[in-house]
Structure formats: C-alpha cells, structure tokens
Design a protein around this motif. Structure first.
Motif, PDB file in Angstrom:
ATOM      1  N   PRO C  62      -3.940   6.158  -0.290  1.00 31.03           N
ATOM      2  CA  PRO C  62      -4.619   6.098   1.007  1.00 31.03           C
ATOM      3  C   PRO C  62      -6.027   6.700   0.900  1.00 31.03           C
ATOM      4  O   PRO C  62      -6.182   7.767   0.297  1.00 31.03           O
ATOM      5  N   THR C 101      -0.864   2.261  -1.730  1.00 35.35           N
ATOM      6  CA  THR C 101      -0.775   1.403  -0.548  1.00 35.35           C
ATOM      7  C   THR C 101      -0.597  -0.078  -0.885  1.00 35.35           C
ATOM      8  O   THR C 101      -0.447  -0.883   0.013  1.00 35.35           O
ATOM      9  N   THR C 102      -0.658  -0.433  -2.181  1.00 33.81           N
ATOM     10  CA  THR C 102      -0.473  -1.844  -2.546  1.00 33.81           C
ATOM     11  C   THR C 102       0.570  -1.955  -3.652  1.00 33.81           C
ATOM     12  O   THR C 102       0.795  -1.009  -4.411  1.00 33.81           O
TER      13      THR C 102
ATOM     14  N   SER D 103      -9.430  -0.057   0.639  1.00 37.52           N
ATOM     15  CA  SER D 103      -9.320   1.261   0.004  1.00 37.52           C
ATOM     16  C   SER D 103      -9.990   1.268  -1.360  1.00 37.52           C
ATOM     17  O   SER D 103     -10.749   2.174  -1.694  1.00 37.52           O
TER      18      SER D 103
END
Lengths: 261, 261, 261, 261
Positions: C62, C101-102, D103
């Motif tokens: 993040p 986050t991915t 991000s």
C-alpha cells in the motif's frame, strides 16, 4: 530442464519498412466516439493508397480476437501506414483496431509510434478526434489544441476553434503530448459530433481542416456520401424528436435551429 | 549488505523436454464456460497418454493454492503435454488450472506457448471453447473461426458453422491470434452449450470435429458416458421445466423440440 | 542532458545477513483475519530473539507510511528474521506490515522469500493463517493443507484437521505453492477463528501445533494472556448474545456448546 | 522485417542539470487536498527563482493532456527545481501536475526523485501536505511526522503537533519513507485545512514552519494575499452557516471559537 523468467514486451513493433520520407507528417485516427478519427484515418489510407510499414501488438489491447463476416479472426493491432502523398510530402497515418486498456499501454504505444516517425523525419503530429456536444450539427465545427504557440496560431488562422481549458484524454492527447516531450510539435483536431452515431460528417470536417493545415489535397467525396447517409438517420431521429416535442412541448427548443435535443 | 531490484518474470517456463516432433499440431483447452475446452483437453491427455513437457507459472494466475480432497495444495499452473499420436502425427495439448487474471497475463502466457510449439515445428493451433446459447441441445453444433481463409474453408467442409461476427475473448482467442502474428494458422472450435452445466456432450462434439479436421482417431466413449450423465441432469431440469410450463403455459414452446427454455 | 528509462524493481531485497543455517525451517505469519498469523510470527521473533536478516520493500505494498505513537513514520515492508533456535535447529520467520495489493506483488514477494531461504538450506515452509468460521470457539481447532502427501501425513498424525477442498488465497497459499514449485515442501496451518477479533487463542493453537510438527519448544504463555483478554471480550459478547437470544429464542442453538451464533 | 519487445520505462527522467549543491535539502509539494503542498512548492519555485533541473514523465500519470487557456496542451509531468537559496543552502523543490494513478507509479517516481537528490548530497527530505479536519481554522496548525526520532524532536521544538497514529498516503508519505530506506531522513509537514477550498493559509503555515526547521528565510506575503482572499470566501460561508445555525440552533457550537460547523 531449465527455468527462466521473461521481461514483459509491452509493445511489440514489427517493422515491415522504414520509409525514406521527405518532409513527412504523422496523422493519427483511432476508434473512439463517433468513430470520427478512425473513419478519417481509414479514408486517408485508402485515398492516398498508403502501405503498411509497421504493425504494433500489445498485451494491453483488449484480450480477444474479432471475427469478421468471412469467419476469419484477428487480434487487435496498431498499424502505421506510409506513402509519399502529393506535392512531395510524405504522409504517415497511424490507426488501430482498439485503444489499449491501461494507461501504461496507451503511453507505451503512443511513444513507440512517436519514436518511429521521429526517426523517419516527422516534425509534426496530428491526432483526429471527436468533440462531443450531445447535439446534432449540420455543419460541424472543428475544435483544436496544440503543443506549441506556433501551431495554435496556425490552427487559429485556418478556422479552428481553440479549446480554452479541459483535457484530451487517451491516445489522442498522449500522441501529441509525447511528441512534444520528444521535441516534435503536435496538434489535435476535434470534430464536433453528437456522440450518438458514427459521424462521417465530423470526419469530413476534420479532414478538410487538416488538408488546409498540412497543405495536402484530400478528396472527401466518399466521406460526404457516408455523411449524407448519417444525415438521413439524423433527420429521422429529428423528425421523431420533433413529433415527440409537439406532444410534449419544451420551451426554447425552436430557437436552436440545426440542433435537436 | 546489498540492495538489488528484480525484473518481474511475468511468465515462468519450466521446460522438462523439447520434443523432436513430427508434423505436430497444438490443441488447447482451458477452464471456461461448461468446462467444454478443459474436459476435451484432459481427455486428449489421458487418451493419447501424453507426457508433460512444459510447466508454466505466472504471477497473473489467481494468487492462491487449491486444496484437493487428499489435503494437498498446489498453485495454478499451465501445462503443455506432448506425445506422438497415431498416424505419425505429433500432438501437443495445452491446458491450465485457471486463466490469468489480467490481459497482459493472457497475452504473455499465450505467446509463450505459441513460441515454444513454433520452435517444435507446429504450424496449426486449435483452441476448443464453448459457444453459449443459454439453451440445452441434444446434438450440440460446433461453431468456428479461423485466422486464414484456407482454414475457414477446411472447417466449413467438415461441417463447422462459421461465426460471422462477434469476438472470441480470453486465451481461446489470443492463442490463435498470436499464432497468426507469429506466422502460424489458428482455428477456434466452439461447442454449443447452455452454459449451465459441465458439458461433456459439447466437449465430445468439438473433439469429434477436431478428429476430422486434424485427421486423428479420437475415441470419445468416456466423454459419451459423462455426456449421458449430463443428459440425465438436463432431462430432469427439462421435466421440471415442462411441469412448470404446464402450469404456466408459454406459447410456441412445443415447436422447439430438443430445447428447453 | 540525458534521457533514460528504468526497469521496475518489483521487489527490492536488502540483505543484512545470509545466515549459515543448520537444518532450518521457514515459518511465515502475515497480517490477515484475526491477526492469527501476524501475532504468531511476532511471538516467534520475540521468543527466540531472532535477528532481522532481510528487509523487503515493494511498490505493490500500500502506498503510504504508517505513523507510530512517537510520531515516527515508516513505509510498509517485509522482514525475514533468523536465529539458531533450541535443539540446533535454525528458524527463519517471515512477516510483513501488510500484504501486497496486487497478485503480481504477492507472487514476487513470496518467490523472493522462498528463493532466499532455499539458498540457506530451508527444506520446509510453514504459513500460519486463519480459518474463519464466524463463530467463537473456546478450544480452536487447527486446519491444514500441504504440498506433499508426506506432509499431509505428518500434519494428520499431529492432530491437524486436513482441508478437503477449497483454496488458500494470498501469500499464505502462494508461499507454500511457490516453495513446492522450487522443490521444497510447504504446509499451511490455519487456526480456527471467528474473524471478529484479534485472536491470540487461534495464534496459540497454531503455534502449539507447529511446535509439535517442527519439534521446537515454544513457550506460548504470553499469547495465553492475550488469549484470556480476548476470551473476556468474547464472554461479554456471548453474554450479550445470550441475553438477546432469551428475548428472541432460536431453536437448535443449545445443541452447539462452545459456540455462539 | 524485425520484431522486438521493449521493457516498459516506468519513469523517464530527463536530466537538464545535475547541480553541484551545497548542504541541500529537498522540499516536495504535490497536488492534493486544498492544494496546500502544490501552492507552497510553486511559491518556493517563484520566490527563490529556482531553475528546472529534472523533468519526469511516467506512463502511470493520468493518460491525457491538459489544455491551457491559450490552447496549448501538455501531458502531466514531474519537475525537480534547484537553486542555491540564501545562507549558502541549496534548495531542491519537487512538484508535479498530478500524482501517478497506481501504487507502483507512486513508488517509482518517489524513488527516482530520492535517488537523484541523494546523489546531489541531500540528507533531509520534507513533504508539504494537507491535514484535513473538515472545519475552517483562522490560524491553521501544522501537524507532522518524521522518519527519525531526531527529526521528531526538531519538529516538536519548532511547534509542530506530532501525529500519534494514522498514516500518510500517496507520495507525501512515500517520498519520506523511501528517503529513509535509502539512508536519508524525512519529515512531512501537514497544514490544517478544511479540505473544502484551495487553502493558501495552510500553505503559508507550513512554509513558515519549514522556514524555521530548515533555517531559510521565506517571504510568504504573496501567499498571505491569497490566504486573505480565501478567508473572505470562508467568512461568507461562515456567515451563511451562522445564519442557518440561527434558524436551526446546534448546542455547543459557540464553545468552539475559530471553527465553524
């Protein structure tokens, strides 16, 4: 037994020919609202009998193949065309079956095209796009923006209504923006369109302006035919809307001739 | 103390064996609607006793492991199988536990497979997929699309109903599209399916057509058994629907034997 | 004036020390439901006085810094700890402030950790996670899955309830899945938890099972204290729920001692 | 005819000049809530007559060009400025037209800036941001967080209210976080703002604090003028709110002088 990792080839560029171009320009038209840019680019390819010089594929194009009427299937791709057009001027046209699905994809493809044509001597990049108004216009205006004050002046002299703020999103904006970052000049010509129909009249309008700006004769009679077909559709829609407006009158509508709701 | 950055290996390819293949073709079947392609590919792997030659992993596969009934867990992967099938023809089959979750992942995995089999002499790539109609059919048709007019002709001769427009999304489309971009030919065979059940009858139909097209004998009796089980389920659904339709009659339904709502 | 492009360093690995480990294992605990894994990992780091040996940063964490009570700020990072634990066994513990986050980020970070510990001689990788039931349990069970039949057997002998289907998503699944792809063995221990509170009792349960499986003495008295605090909260919630259930009785509830709705 | 794949240049860095800096600091101000950071950064660039030394472009910036009032269009970019400010201290200022949309983009751009200024001798990085309270304040406070206890102490001595928890998201957090990971120190100064208006008063407040912390004289009279204009808008809003509050009285409001609703 071996194991290996591969770097993602974001844009793959298959060069068929690197043209030895004389005083060339690049004109770009991509699928978008009203197909204004795409129709115009396809018209240039046919009209000037351009030949395909580079094919671009990208993993950021929509992941699919399109099936044509004869049952043949093809994945989306970008195509750069070239020919020496009249008056000794080289003409590059870039078009594609689709726009990439991510920002990164749009940047990379735009940059790949700009780098290639820069190498071939292009100094000016034009993108042809749609300016959506939501209303139908019989004589669509052409709006514009450019990356240099010199090009703003040229466009203004030729009757383009310059945009005063806002933004141009997607590859129509990026192609001229990245051109500027690489030392070229760029302008976007946006044909006024309702956004409701495939709009050959708007394509015709931007091509006629382009013809003046780049000093190239462009016969747009075929687009005129298509535009007249579109106009018939619009007239029918207008008639239907007028009929509806008779039953449910909306004040002020009559004052706007040439437009319907 | 050292610091380093790493390039993302989008697709990792573990080569167990590079087959010395004779006149090979590639057939691909992946998880999707009705498991039509996946069932067909698994059937080919078992039937021809193919051996695993390449394992693909990708960070774009769903980030998880699947747990089997015996408690063992495994991350999603792609697998390329090979054996010399009957009549001296080499047969590659590509299948996977899942399709990648991003466009880029689908492109990269498809391209990795195409590049590998091209190196092994493959000239034609077939993908087996589902053609969703929303209705149950006792004798599912096989639809198709191909990347060349020659293959369109071959499919048509063999009784494939050619698609006339639309698109084939995901790896079923990309595998043949990228094959074409790399100089191979590709065709997609789509078995008619309702989309509501795992449909072995559709798998059987596409395999029988594939057998004719690539001139390979494929015994589909095991799929027939599965298809008969499916048919029982469909008959039950049909009975329930008929019962419902007696209470709430829908005009015109009787004219469409072999289909239910 | 120069222009350059840079390859994205997806995971950056700062190696402080490459331990000369003896018969080591890797235990991973990450932020997630009930903080079951994170609490357990932090407990191991403190209990065995492990030292930080690698720090991982990733652009897929993040995009933020967290501010602590003393006003200091730090971006999310992964940390690998090591010490020679009792009975001559080396213990690696991997934990992080957040999960990427991915999907790609989860794959890359998991793979970076697995590659490093493999180099240090690790043969077995354990992830500690939460098994969410939605109900409170006084003696939480430990569920499990493993990448090999041998480890499934070992877990079963030690009282783990093996999962029979489903999946383990995120890094808890990927760390053992990618371990298996790189020739190691992996197991995930999932502590039964409601998912409603930070659940030290579940952390204690997985650590006690881990202690048996890897033959390491782990004093969990500090977690017991935390678990007792959690139990008080649960008792209060239970009392409130019982009170509510008196007013609105729900049949069948009494038959499930040890759980509340 | 050639085929090639290209590695994605995530951040492209065009270096115009690598300053030979003396005891320099980096101050960053980016578009965000209330334009607090962006206004402050632009003020520093103008006030100290800084010159542009690096231009950053990134495919993760929003894919568009912005059109200015004169019809010229430009894609989003990041800009690093430099000059030797008063008292022999070198001042770098980083600002941008937009923040990246992913991000990964935020990490890469932040890291590129930090690496460049580290090479030029920067030891401390400051980001100027907004602390949104939802209320209007006549004398906005300045909140802060820092990557080291030493900087926390310095900020506290200068009257900054240290944050005690929470997070700083986006590049304002990452720039100091990545600075810390590369061995520099970082602090974020957040000007109290309602979040409803472009807030020059908050910009002025953070710049006055920055002036003390880095010992640089910063004339903020131009920001004061802008702040006074903002104050007029706020006063009008306040008058309207007061009027509304007379009709619908809200108890306790009077006790909070200096704030409205």
């Amino acid at each position: 037994m071996t194991s290996r990792g591969e770097v993602l080839p974001v844009v793959s560029e298959k060069v068929i020919e690197t043209p030895d171009a004389s005083n060339p320009v690049l004109v770009c038209g991509l699928p978008g609202s009203g197909y204004v840019g795409k129709l115009a680019a396809d018209h240039l390819v046919t009209h000037f009998k351009l030949r395909r010089v580079v094919v671009y594929t990208s993993p950021t194009f929509p992941p699919q193949v399109s099936v044509k009427e004869d049952g043949t299937a093809q994945p989306p791709r970008g195509e750069l065309y070239y020919a020496s057009a009249k008056r000794g001027r080289g003409l590059f046209v870039f078009t594609a079956d689709a726009q990439p699905t991510t920002s990164e994809g749009e940047y990379e493809l735009s940059d790949a095209v700009v780098k290639f044509v820069k190498k071939c001597g292009v100094k000016k990049v034009y993108t042809l796009a749609a300016y959506i108004t939501g209303s139908f216009s019989k004589s669509p205006r052409v709006f514009g923006a450019a990356t240099s004050k010199g090009m703003v002046a040229t466009l203004t002299e030729n009757g383009v209504t310059m945009m005063k703020d806002g933004g141009i999103s997607g590859m129509n904006g990026l192609l001229i923006g990245l051109a500027a970052l690489r030392g070229l000049e760029g302008a976007c010509l946006l044909g006024e369109t309702s956004g409701y129909v495939v709009d050959a009249a708007a394509s015709k309008a931007v091509l006629e302006l382009l013809a003046k700006v780049v000093d190239l004769p462009i016969d747009t009679s075929k687009l005129k035919e298509k535009a007249e077909e579109t106009q018939k559709v619009i007239s029918q829609l207008q008639a239907m809307a007028d009929q509806a407006s008779e039953t449910t009158p909306q004040p002020g509508r009559e004052q706007r001739p040439g437009y319907i709701g």
